[in-house]
Design a protein around this motif. Structure first.
Motif, PDB file in Angstrom:
ATOM      1  N   GLY A   1       4.307   6.558   0.631  1.00 49.89           N
ATOM      2  CA  GLY A   1       4.360   7.175  -0.683  1.00 49.89           C
ATOM      3  C   GLY A   1       5.073   8.505  -0.657  1.00 49.89           C
ATOM      4  O   GLY A   1       5.236   9.129   0.394  1.00 49.89           O
ATOM      5  N   TYR A   2       5.507   8.928  -1.848  1.00 50.32           N
ATOM      6  CA  TYR A   2       6.256  10.171  -1.990  1.00 50.32           C
ATOM      7  C   TYR A   2       5.879  10.793  -3.322  1.00 50.32           C
ATOM      8  O   TYR A   2       5.851  10.117  -4.347  1.00 50.32           O
ATOM      9  CB  TYR A   2       7.753   9.864  -1.940  1.00 50.32           C
ATOM     10  N   SER A   3       5.577  12.092  -3.319  1.00 51.13           N
ATOM     11  CA  SER A   3       5.151  12.750  -4.555  1.00 51.13           C
ATOM     12  C   SER A   3       6.066  13.901  -4.959  1.00 51.13           C
ATOM     13  O   SER A   3       5.742  14.657  -5.873  1.00 51.13           O
ATOM     14  CB  SER A   3       3.722  13.281  -4.395  1.00 51.13           C
TER      15      SER A   3
ATOM     16  N   VAL B   1       6.365   9.483  12.549  1.00 52.53           N
ATOM     17  CA  VAL B   1       6.754   8.422  11.619  1.00 52.53           C
ATOM     18  C   VAL B   1       7.416   7.289  12.394  1.00 52.53           C
ATOM     19  O   VAL B   1       8.350   7.502  13.162  1.00 52.53           O
ATOM     20  CB  VAL B   1       7.727   8.970  10.550  1.00 52.53           C
ATOM     21  N   THR B   2       6.921   6.081  12.195  1.00 51.31           N
ATOM     22  CA  THR B   2       7.471   4.907  12.879  1.00 51.31           C
ATOM     23  C   THR B   2       8.381   4.087  11.986  1.00 51.31           C
ATOM     24  O   THR B   2       9.233   3.338  12.474  1.00 51.31           O
ATOM     25  CB  THR B   2       6.336   3.997  13.378  1.00 51.31           C
ATOM     26  N   SER B   3       8.230   4.231  10.670  1.00 48.66           N
ATOM     27  CA  SER B   3       9.028   3.433   9.746  1.00 48.66           C
ATOM     28  C   SER B   3       8.905   4.001   8.344  1.00 48.66           C
ATOM     29  O   SER B   3       7.942   4.713   8.026  1.00 48.66           O
ATOM     30  CB  SER B   3       8.561   1.970   9.751  1.00 48.66           C
ATOM     31  N   ILE B   4       9.894   3.690   7.508  1.00 47.75           N
ATOM     32  CA  ILE B   4       9.827   4.032   6.088  1.00 47.75           C
ATOM     33  C   ILE B   4       9.412   2.779   5.347  1.00 47.75           C
ATOM     34  O   ILE B   4      10.121   1.768   5.371  1.00 47.75           O
ATOM     35  CB  ILE B   4      11.185   4.536   5.571  1.00 47.75           C
ATOM     36  N   GLY B   5       8.273   2.807   4.718  1.00 45.48           N
ATOM     37  CA  GLY B   5       7.764   1.646   4.010  1.00 45.48           C
ATOM     38  C   GLY B   5       8.306   1.550   2.598  1.00 45.48           C
ATOM     39  O   GLY B   5       9.123   2.364   2.157  1.00 45.48           O
ATOM     40  N   LYS B   6       7.840   0.565   1.869  1.00 47.81           N
ATOM     41  CA  LYS B   6       8.306   0.340   0.502  1.00 47.81           C
ATOM     42  C   LYS B   6       7.732   1.400  -0.430  1.00 47.81           C
ATOM     43  O   LYS B   6       6.514   1.562  -0.550  1.00 47.81           O
ATOM     44  CB  LYS B   6       7.887  -1.060   0.039  1.00 47.81           C
ATOM     45  N   LEU B   7       8.614   2.138  -1.099  1.00 46.78           N
ATOM     46  CA  LEU B   7       8.178   3.205  -1.992  1.00 46.78           C
ATOM     47  C   LEU B   7       8.095   2.749  -3.445  1.00 46.78           C
ATOM     48  O   LEU B   7       7.649   3.504  -4.300  1.00 46.78           O
ATOM     49  CB  LEU B   7       9.128   4.402  -1.877  1.00 46.78           C
ATOM     50  N   ALA B   8       8.525   1.528  -3.721  1.00 45.08           N
ATOM     51  CA  ALA B   8       8.451   0.999  -5.084  1.00 45.08           C
ATOM     52  C   ALA B   8       7.162   0.212  -5.280  1.00 45.08           C
ATOM     53  O   ALA B   8       6.546  -0.256  -4.326  1.00 45.08           O
ATOM     54  CB  ALA B   8       9.647   0.086  -5.355  1.00 45.08           C
ATOM     55  N   THR B   9       6.757   0.084  -6.526  1.00 46.87           N
ATOM     56  CA  THR B   9       5.659  -0.813  -6.864  1.00 46.87           C
ATOM     57  C   THR B   9       6.259  -2.132  -7.343  1.00 46.87           C
ATOM     58  O   THR B   9       7.419  -2.190  -7.764  1.00 46.87           O
ATOM     59  CB  THR B   9       4.780  -0.217  -7.965  1.00 46.87           C
ATOM     60  N   TYR B  10       5.494  -3.198  -7.283  1.00 49.29           N
ATOM     61  CA  TYR B  10       5.998  -4.524  -7.639  1.00 49.29           C
ATOM     62  C   TYR B  10       5.005  -5.203  -8.568  1.00 49.29           C
ATOM     63  O   TYR B  10       3.829  -5.360  -8.239  1.00 49.29           O
ATOM     64  CB  TYR B  10       6.183  -5.363  -6.385  1.00 49.29           C
TER      65      TYR B  10
ATOM     66  N   ALA C   1       8.679   8.021 -12.002  1.00 47.81           N
ATOM     67  CA  ALA C   1       9.830   8.805 -12.454  1.00 47.81           C
ATOM     68  C   ALA C   1      10.286   9.818 -11.417  1.00 47.81           C
ATOM     69  O   ALA C   1      11.486  10.060 -11.261  1.00 47.81           O
ATOM     70  CB  ALA C   1       9.483   9.519 -13.762  1.00 47.81           C
ATOM     71  N   HIS C   2       9.353  10.398 -10.668  1.00 51.27           N
ATOM     72  CA  HIS C   2       9.740  11.428  -9.708  1.00 51.27           C
ATOM     73  C   HIS C   2      10.506  10.845  -8.524  1.00 51.27           C
ATOM     74  O   HIS C   2      11.231  11.558  -7.841  1.00 51.27           O
ATOM     75  CB  HIS C   2       8.517  12.208  -9.215  1.00 51.27           C
ATOM     76  N   VAL C   3      10.350   9.557  -8.243  1.00 53.27           N
ATOM     77  CA  VAL C   3      11.112   8.902  -7.178  1.00 53.27           C
ATOM     78  C   VAL C   3      12.425   8.355  -7.730  1.00 53.27           C
ATOM     79  O   VAL C   3      13.473   8.436  -7.091  1.00 53.27           O
ATOM     80  CB  VAL C   3      10.291   7.755  -6.539  1.00 53.27           C
ATOM     81  N   ALA C   4      12.377   7.839  -8.943  1.00 54.28           N
ATOM     82  CA  ALA C   4      13.532   7.168  -9.538  1.00 54.28           C
ATOM     83  C   ALA C   4      14.726   8.090  -9.728  1.00 54.28           C
ATOM     84  O   ALA C   4      15.846   7.619  -9.882  1.00 54.28           O
ATOM     85  CB  ALA C   4      13.139   6.547 -10.876  1.00 54.28           C
ATOM     86  N   GLY C   5      14.523   9.401  -9.696  1.00 57.29           N
ATOM     87  CA  GLY C   5      15.628  10.328  -9.890  1.00 57.29           C
ATOM     88  C   GLY C   5      16.292  10.784  -8.609  1.00 57.29           C
ATOM     89  O   GLY C   5      17.248  11.578  -8.656  1.00 57.29           O
ATOM     90  N   ALA C   6      15.841  10.305  -7.457  1.00 60.25           N
ATOM     91  CA  ALA C   6      16.411  10.746  -6.183  1.00 60.25           C
ATOM     92  C   ALA C   6      17.852  10.271  -6.051  1.00 60.25           C
ATOM     93  O   ALA C   6      18.140   9.081  -6.168  1.00 60.25           O
ATOM     94  CB  ALA C   6      15.577  10.222  -5.023  1.00 60.25           C
TER      95      ALA C   6
END
Length: 306
Positions: A47-49, A66-75, A84-89
């Protein structure tokens, strides 16, 4: 509330001012970058805030590697979506020390325009950037060993540059139907997988309608156009042994003598002026052909040749 603030004049001398406020002010502490991420017990970022246009993914979070970057999106309901705070990166920086971008990590992140990958990255996972936004150019590190199926499928990536000495395994459909226009393969001989991990056709650049330029394609020791480049404009000049090629303006075909080229097609069919060089790849350009695209139509007849 009363605040005392010291301001500075142009002469550097401090002048003290006092202001009164009728509203309560809340002091918000500045968060460290690592505090913006959530990490699970296995070291996967989940997650990312933050709200930054540049997302810097750290190699260590609160003392945990950190071993990996996981899925930051919801499905849900068949769609991936981001808060919204992730979608603008717009820029993603993967810090040195992170070995993997996990499956579907940034799938459908439409805002992203730049991705910086570090040495030490070993794998880009399945669907990692599938349907993602407008990555102008991506430099692959020498440490990269594999790119998972459909990692950039249908993305708007425009260019990918392989490390000059490294051929990572492309596991199938990696750039399938993407908007990629230019690929720079390594400068040393190597293999491009002709089957996917399930044994079917690899289709790594299948139906890439904008793929005109493939640099160093002569270094592919097992070139199979149908397996990887079917439907791409570059298909017509990709032959075993490097029988053709392109520069920024023109596509060339090696003549039967093996010692000269014919300029057969403009990279941009709408170009108004073309300069035909005397040489290409160290060999003379001896002819100008009536270039034909995959639809059989000429795209040099309306250009002014210089």
């Amino acid at each position: 509330m009363t605040a005392v603030v010291t301001a500075h004049n142009t002469d550097g001398k401090g002048v003290e001012h006092t202001w009164s406020f009728s509203h309560t002010c809340k002091i918000i502490p500045v968060e460290k970058n690592e505090d913006l991420y959530q990490i699970d017990k296995d070291g996967v970022i989940t997650g990312y805030s933050g709200h930054q246009a540049t997302m810097v993914l750290p190699a260590e979070i609160n003392g945990k590697t950190v071993t990996s970057i996981g899925k930051l999106a919801t499905y849900s309901n068949g769609l991936h979506s981001y808060p919204a705070h992730v979608a603008g990166a717009r820029k993603i920086v993967v810090s040195e020390g992170i070995p993997e971008i996990g499956d579907s990590a940034f799938v459908r992140l439409l805002s992203v325009e730049e991705v910086v990958l570090p040495e030490g990255l070993v794998r880009i996972g399945e669907n990692a950037f599938r349907d993602a936004g407008w990555i102008k150019s991506l430099q692959l590190p020498a440490s990269l060993e594999s790119i998972g199926p459909c990692a950039f499928d249908r993305s708007r990536i425009q260019e990918v540059i392989f490390d000059e000495n490294t051929w990572p395994v492309l596991e199938g459909g990696v750039f399938h139907k993407s908007q990629i226009a230019h690929v720079v393969f390594p400068e040393v001989p190597g293999e491009l997988a002709t089957t996917d991990i399930g044994g079917g056709r690899a289709d790594n650049f299948y139906d890439c309608k904008y793929l005109q330029r493939v640099d160093n394609h002569q270094n592919i020791t097992n070139l199979d156009r149908d397996a990887n480049f079917w439907g791409a404009p570059a298909y017509e000049y990709l032959v075993p042994g490097g029988g053709g090629g392109s520069d920024s303006d023109l596509i060339y075909e090696l003549n039967a003598d093996g010692q000269s080229y014919t300029a057969i097609k403009a990279v941009d069919p709408q170009v108004e002026h073309l300069v035909i060089p005397a040489t290409f790849n160290g060999l003379p350009v001896t002819g100008i052909g009536r270039g034909h695209g995959t639809d059989g139509a000429s795209n040099m007849s309306s250009s002014k040749l210089v």
